[in-house]
Scaffold this motif. Structure first.
Motif, PDB file in Angstrom:
ATOM      1  N   LEU A   1       0.822  -1.206   0.000  1.00 57.37           N
ATOM      2  CA  LEU A   1       0.000   0.000   0.000  1.00 57.37           C
ATOM      3  C   LEU A   1       0.855   1.256   0.000  1.00 57.37           C
ATOM      4  O   LEU A   1       0.711   2.135  -0.844  1.00 57.37           O
TER       5      LEU A   1
ATOM      6  N   ILE B   1      -2.388   2.467  11.304  1.00 58.39           N
ATOM      7  CA  ILE B   1      -3.667   1.860  10.916  1.00 58.39           C
ATOM      8  C   ILE B   1      -4.375   1.295  12.146  1.00 58.39           C
ATOM      9  O   ILE B   1      -5.558   1.549  12.381  1.00 58.39           O
TER      10      ILE B   1
ATOM     11  N   LYS C   1      -7.987   2.568  14.013  1.00 58.59           N
ATOM     12  CA  LYS C   1      -9.098   1.632  14.227  1.00 58.59           C
ATOM     13  C   LYS C   1      -9.459   1.529  15.711  1.00 58.59           C
ATOM     14  O   LYS C   1     -10.645   1.543  16.064  1.00 58.59           O
TER      15      LYS C   1
ATOM     16  N   PRO D   1      -3.805   5.215   6.503  1.00 63.35           N
ATOM     17  CA  PRO D   1      -4.672   4.531   7.460  1.00 63.35           C
ATOM     18  C   PRO D   1      -6.161   4.710   7.178  1.00 63.35           C
ATOM     19  O   PRO D   1      -6.937   3.756   7.250  1.00 63.35           O
TER      20      PRO D   1
ATOM     21  N   SER E   1      -7.713   5.150   4.447  1.00 64.70           N
ATOM     22  CA  SER E   1      -8.169   4.356   3.300  1.00 64.70           C
ATOM     23  C   SER E   1      -8.413   2.900   3.693  1.00 64.70           C
ATOM     24  O   SER E   1      -9.090   2.168   2.979  1.00 64.70           O
ATOM     25  N   GLN E   2      -7.898   2.511   4.844  1.00 62.92           N
ATOM     26  CA  GLN E   2      -8.035   1.128   5.308  1.00 62.92           C
ATOM     27  C   GLN E   2      -9.163   0.948   6.327  1.00 62.92           C
ATOM     28  O   GLN E   2      -9.372  -0.143   6.836  1.00 62.92           O
TER      29      GLN E   2
ATOM     30  N   THR F   1      -9.708  -3.847  -1.786  1.00 60.54           N
ATOM     31  CA  THR F   1      -9.221  -4.673  -0.677  1.00 60.54           C
ATOM     32  C   THR F   1      -8.536  -3.773   0.330  1.00 60.54           C
ATOM     33  O   THR F   1      -7.934  -2.759  -0.033  1.00 60.54           O
ATOM     34  N   ARG F   2      -8.614  -4.195   1.599  1.00 66.75           N
ATOM     35  CA  ARG F   2      -8.007  -3.415   2.670  1.00 66.75           C
ATOM     36  C   ARG F   2      -7.062  -4.306   3.479  1.00 66.75           C
ATOM     37  O   ARG F   2      -7.267  -5.509   3.572  1.00 66.75           O
ATOM     38  N   CYS F   3      -6.085  -3.669   4.093  1.00 68.74           N
ATOM     39  CA  CYS F   3      -5.183  -4.383   4.996  1.00 68.74           C
ATOM     40  C   CYS F   3      -5.924  -4.667   6.294  1.00 68.74           C
ATOM     41  O   CYS F   3      -6.671  -3.825   6.777  1.00 68.74           O
ATOM     42  N   SER F   4      -5.714  -5.825   6.849  1.00 70.01           N
ATOM     43  CA  SER F   4      -6.348  -6.154   8.122  1.00 70.01           C
ATOM     44  C   SER F   4      -5.318  -6.793   9.039  1.00 70.01           C
ATOM     45  O   SER F   4      -4.742  -7.825   8.696  1.00 70.01           O
TER      46      SER F   4
END
Length: 121
Positions: A2, A26, A30, A93, A95-96, A116-119
């Protein structure tokens, strides 16, 4: 990958060099958002923050990194700092975070609402 797509002028962010801090940014957004939701539910007793409340949370997060720097300082940061440049400490961050794209109604497939997103957590 990313962050390797992010650049300042003609220089790309070294995603491997900034990886640890990117993950922390990120995860921090969250976790802070979850805490914000819980606080608003307890404080206001309405069950959930309003759309405006949610937008203000994200605006405040972005303002935290609102800076201006000289080109030479930005170039030096890209070479030596384990943190991504401030612009990307916001857009990366956020965008995720699905809640961000939802509350601001970002179109699917746009930079702030990627397919798709980073998790991590």
């Amino acid at each position: 990958r990313l962050y390797e797509g992010f650049r300042i002028a003609d220089t790309y962010v070294d995603g491997a060099h900034t990886l640890g801090e990117n993950i922390a940014d990120i995860g921090g957004v969250k976790l802070a958002y979850r805490a914000f939701e819980r606080l608003m539910q307890r404080k206001e007793g309405t069950g959930a923050p309003t759309r405006t409340d949610r937008q203000l949370f994200f605006v405040a997060q972005g303002q935290n990194w609102c800076t201006r720097e000289r080109r030479r300082a930005a170039d030096l940061q890209l070479l030596t700092d384990p943190h991504s440049p401030d612009r990307w400490r916001v857009n990366g961050p956020l965008s995720q975070v699905a809640e961000f794209s939802s509350v601001f109604r970002c179109p699917a497939g746009s930079p702030m609402h990627p397919p798709t997103r980073c998790s991590v957590w």
